[in-house]
Design an enzyme around this catalytic site. Structure first.
Site, PDB file in Angstrom:
ATOM      1  N   PRO A   9      51.581  28.387  12.271  1.00  0.00           N
ATOM      2  CA  PRO A   9      51.926  29.645  11.721  1.00  0.00           C
ATOM      3  C   PRO A   9      52.275  29.616  10.226  1.00  0.00           C
ATOM      4  O   PRO A   9      52.839  28.703   9.561  1.00  0.00           O
ATOM      5  CB  PRO A   9      53.312  29.949  12.356  1.00  0.00           C
ATOM      6  CG  PRO A   9      53.789  28.576  12.711  1.00  0.00           C
ATOM      7  CD  PRO A   9      52.438  27.808  13.073  1.00  0.00           C
ATOM      8  N   ASN A  10      51.946  30.940   9.415  1.00  0.00           N
ATOM      9  CA  ASN A  10      52.233  31.023   8.098  1.00  0.00           C
ATOM     10  C   ASN A  10      51.124  30.222   7.229  1.00  0.00           C
ATOM     11  O   ASN A  10      51.255  30.529   5.920  1.00  0.00           O
ATOM     12  CB  ASN A  10      53.761  31.047   7.777  1.00  0.00           C
ATOM     13  CG  ASN A  10      54.478  32.007   8.482  1.00  0.00           C
ATOM     14  OD1 ASN A  10      54.202  32.920   8.355  1.00  0.00           O
ATOM     15  ND2 ASN A  10      55.481  31.377   9.226  1.00  0.00           N
ATOM     16  N   ARG A  17      52.072  32.399  -0.290  1.00  0.00           N
ATOM     17  CA  ARG A  17      53.508  31.837   0.246  1.00  0.00           C
ATOM     18  C   ARG A  17      54.370  31.089  -0.595  1.00  0.00           C
ATOM     19  O   ARG A  17      53.830  29.814  -0.595  1.00  0.00           O
ATOM     20  CB  ARG A  17      53.083  31.421   1.990  1.00  0.00           C
ATOM     21  CG  ARG A  17      54.393  30.750   2.595  1.00  0.00           C
ATOM     22  CD  ARG A  17      53.888  29.766   3.672  1.00  0.00           C
ATOM     23  NE  ARG A  17      55.123  29.521   4.431  1.00  0.00           N
ATOM     24  CZ  ARG A  17      54.929  28.611   5.315  1.00  0.00           C
ATOM     25  NH1 ARG A  17      53.848  28.066   5.425  1.00  0.00           N
ATOM     26  NH2 ARG A  17      56.230  28.498   6.071  1.00  0.00           N
ATOM     27  N   TYR A  22      54.932  25.641  -1.878  1.00  0.00           N
ATOM     28  CA  TYR A  22      53.819  25.061  -1.105  1.00  0.00           C
ATOM     29  C   TYR A  22      52.520  25.111  -1.979  1.00  0.00           C
ATOM     30  O   TYR A  22      51.525  24.569  -1.623  1.00  0.00           O
ATOM     31  CB  TYR A  22      53.234  25.839   0.223  1.00  0.00           C
ATOM     32  CG  TYR A  22      54.227  25.916   1.045  1.00  0.00           C
ATOM     33  CD1 TYR A  22      54.422  24.821   1.995  1.00  0.00           C
ATOM     34  CD2 TYR A  22      55.146  27.042   1.323  1.00  0.00           C
ATOM     35  CE1 TYR A  22      55.527  24.769   2.949  1.00  0.00           C
ATOM     36  CE2 TYR A  22      56.295  27.087   2.538  1.00  0.00           C
ATOM     37  CZ  TYR A  22      56.148  25.729   3.206  1.00  0.00           C
ATOM     38  OH  TYR A  22      57.219  25.667   4.140  1.00  0.00           O
ATOM     39  N   ASN A  73      49.175  20.132  11.203  1.00  0.00           N
ATOM     40  CA  ASN A  73      50.240  20.763  10.412  1.00  0.00           C
ATOM     41  C   ASN A  73      50.677  22.273  11.346  1.00  0.00           C
ATOM     42  O   ASN A  73      50.493  23.097  11.259  1.00  0.00           O
ATOM     43  CB  ASN A  73      50.025  21.447   9.128  1.00  0.00           C
ATOM     44  CG  ASN A  73      51.178  21.758   8.287  1.00  0.00           C
ATOM     45  OD1 ASN A  73      52.320  22.004   8.951  1.00  0.00           O
ATOM     46  ND2 ASN A  73      51.254  21.865   6.955  1.00  0.00           N
ATOM     47  N   ALA A  76      56.329  25.762  11.457  1.00  0.00           N
ATOM     48  CA  ALA A  76      57.702  25.700  11.984  1.00  0.00           C
ATOM     49  C   ALA A  76      57.719  25.171  13.201  1.00  0.00           C
ATOM     50  O   ALA A  76      58.924  24.781  13.748  1.00  0.00           O
ATOM     51  CB  ALA A  76      58.234  27.116  11.771  1.00  0.00           C
ATOM     52  N   ASP A  86      54.192  18.432  23.920  1.00  0.00           N
ATOM     53  CA  ASP A  86      53.546  18.148  25.095  1.00  0.00           C
ATOM     54  C   ASP A  86      52.243  18.100  25.212  1.00  0.00           C
ATOM     55  O   ASP A  86      51.502  17.334  25.913  1.00  0.00           O
ATOM     56  CB  ASP A  86      54.128  18.877  26.235  1.00  0.00           C
ATOM     57  CG  ASP A  86      55.356  18.697  26.848  1.00  0.00           C
ATOM     58  OD1 ASP A  86      56.082  17.606  26.002  1.00  0.00           O
ATOM     59  OD2 ASP A  86      56.285  19.385  27.459  1.00  0.00           O
ATOM     60  N   GLU A  97      50.425  13.979  11.770  1.00  0.00           N
ATOM     61  CA  GLU A  97      51.141  14.929  11.531  1.00  0.00           C
ATOM     62  C   GLU A  97      51.261  14.971   9.939  1.00  0.00           C
ATOM     63  O   GLU A  97      51.510  14.071   9.194  1.00  0.00           O
ATOM     64  CB  GLU A  97      52.425  14.747  11.996  1.00  0.00           C
ATOM     65  CG  GLU A  97      53.369  15.833  11.903  1.00  0.00           C
ATOM     66  CD  GLU A  97      54.870  15.628  12.356  1.00  0.00           C
ATOM     67  OE1 GLU A  97      54.933  14.794  13.114  1.00  0.00           O
ATOM     68  OE2 GLU A  97      55.771  16.411  12.026  1.00  0.00           O
ATOM     69  N   HIS A  99      52.636  17.576   6.583  1.00  0.00           N
ATOM     70  CA  HIS A  99      53.562  18.445   5.954  1.00  0.00           C
ATOM     71  C   HIS A  99      53.068  18.587   4.339  1.00  0.00           C
ATOM     72  O   HIS A  99      53.330  17.473   3.882  1.00  0.00           O
ATOM     73  CB  HIS A  99      54.997  18.277   6.398  1.00  0.00           C
ATOM     74  CG  HIS A  99      55.153  18.416   7.665  1.00  0.00           C
ATOM     75  ND1 HIS A  99      55.122  19.530   8.332  1.00  0.00           N
ATOM     76  CD2 HIS A  99      55.369  17.536   8.674  1.00  0.00           C
ATOM     77  CE1 HIS A  99      55.288  19.339   9.592  1.00  0.00           C
ATOM     78  NE2 HIS A  99      55.594  17.929  10.008  1.00  0.00           N
ATOM     79  N   ARG A 106      64.389  19.375   2.043  1.00  0.00           N
ATOM     80  CA  ARG A 106      64.631  20.764   2.225  1.00  0.00           C
ATOM     81  C   ARG A 106      65.991  21.089   3.205  1.00  0.00           C
ATOM     82  O   ARG A 106      66.636  20.110   3.512  1.00  0.00           O
ATOM     83  CB  ARG A 106      63.406  21.402   2.571  1.00  0.00           C
ATOM     84  CG  ARG A 106      62.084  21.284   1.796  1.00  0.00           C
ATOM     85  CD  ARG A 106      60.889  21.763   1.951  1.00  0.00           C
ATOM     86  NE  ARG A 106      60.978  23.380   2.344  1.00  0.00           N
ATOM     87  CZ  ARG A 106      60.236  24.209   2.686  1.00  0.00           C
ATOM     88  NH1 ARG A 106      59.128  23.757   3.481  1.00  0.00           N
ATOM     89  NH2 ARG A 106      60.397  25.437   2.939  1.00  0.00           N
TER      90      ARG A 106
HETATM   91  C1  DQA Z   1      55.381  22.871   6.527  1.00  0.00           C
HETATM   92  C2  DQA Z   1      57.035  22.552   6.575  1.00  0.00           C
HETATM   93  C3  DQA Z   1      57.638  23.394   7.839  1.00  0.00           C
HETATM   94  O1  DQA Z   1      59.113  23.187   7.885  1.00  0.00           O
HETATM   95  C4  DQA Z   1      57.328  25.205   7.379  1.00  0.00           C
HETATM   96  O2  DQA Z   1      57.941  25.547   8.632  1.00  0.00           O
HETATM   97  C5  DQA Z   1      55.927  25.263   7.301  1.00  0.00           C
HETATM   98  C6  DQA Z   1      55.165  24.263   6.681  1.00  0.00           C
HETATM   99  C7  DQA Z   1      54.967  21.948   5.428  1.00  0.00           C
HETATM  100  O3  DQA Z   1      53.546  22.113   5.343  1.00  0.00           O
HETATM  101  O4  DQA Z   1      55.499  21.710   4.425  1.00  0.00           O
HETATM  102  O5  DQA Z   1      55.347  26.201   7.801  1.00  0.00           O
HETATM  103  O6  DQA Z   1      54.866  22.468   7.820  1.00  0.00           O
END
Ligand code: DQA
Length: 147
Positions: A9-10, A17, A22, A73, A76, A86, A97, A99, A106
């Site tokens: 998401p996002n 954003r 980011y 990624n 949230a 799961d 994973e 980020h 943060r």
């Molecule tokens: C994120 C870090 C997460 O805490 C956040 O909710 C995101 C982006 C990152 O890529 O830094 O949506 O995964």
């Protein structure tokens, strides 16, 4: 070999954003970076993004069934989704994973990932280059073998 890059998401709003957190890279730029890295490594890379948890679960189930490596990624969801964890636990091929931001610098609620314990590795805080590094690690053997 095919590798899936899955964004939660996002992340479709990268570029507009919170650019101070980011960066200015858009999701389209990120797709181009991953595809270009895939071409360099000689693997097919498919990048997807969703704001819907059920859709992400379906993609992870497909990757589990097909034995496809995943760069994830989960945005949230990383911090609270046991359902995404799961689904990740069912993967048989490598899972990295990623980020973009350094979540450990943060807010406290970003310091814990429910996914890390079921991932092979975690890349945090290296911006969108983290995706390219994850792809290089996943493909390290096929590149070394020249296939
Ligand atoms: C994120 C870090 C997460 O805490 C956040 O909710 C995101 C982006 C990152 O890529 O830094 O949506 O995964």
């Amino acid at each position: 070999m095919k590798v899936l890059v899955l964004n939660g998401p996002n992340l479709g709003r990268l570029g507009t954003r919170e650019p101070a957190v980011y960066g200015a890279t858009t999701h389209a730029d990120l797709v181009a970076l991953c595809e270009e890295t895939g071409r360099e490594l000689g693997v097919e890379v498919e990048v997807r993004q969703t704001d819907f948890e059920g859709e992400m679960l379906g993609w992870l189930h497909g990757a589990a069934d097909e034995g496809t490596p995943v760069v994830l990624n989960a945005g949230a969801w990383t911090h609270y989704s046991i359902a995404v964890r799961d689904a990740c636990a069912q993967l048989t091929a490598p899972l990295v994973e990623v980020h973009i931001s350094n979540v450990h610098k943060r807010e406290e609620f970003r310091h814990h990932s429910v996914l890390s314990a079921v991932a092979d590795g975690v890349i945090v805080g290296l911006g969108v280059q983290g995706y390219a590094l994850a792809l290089r690690w996943i493909c390290r053997d096929s590149v070394a073998a020249g296939s």
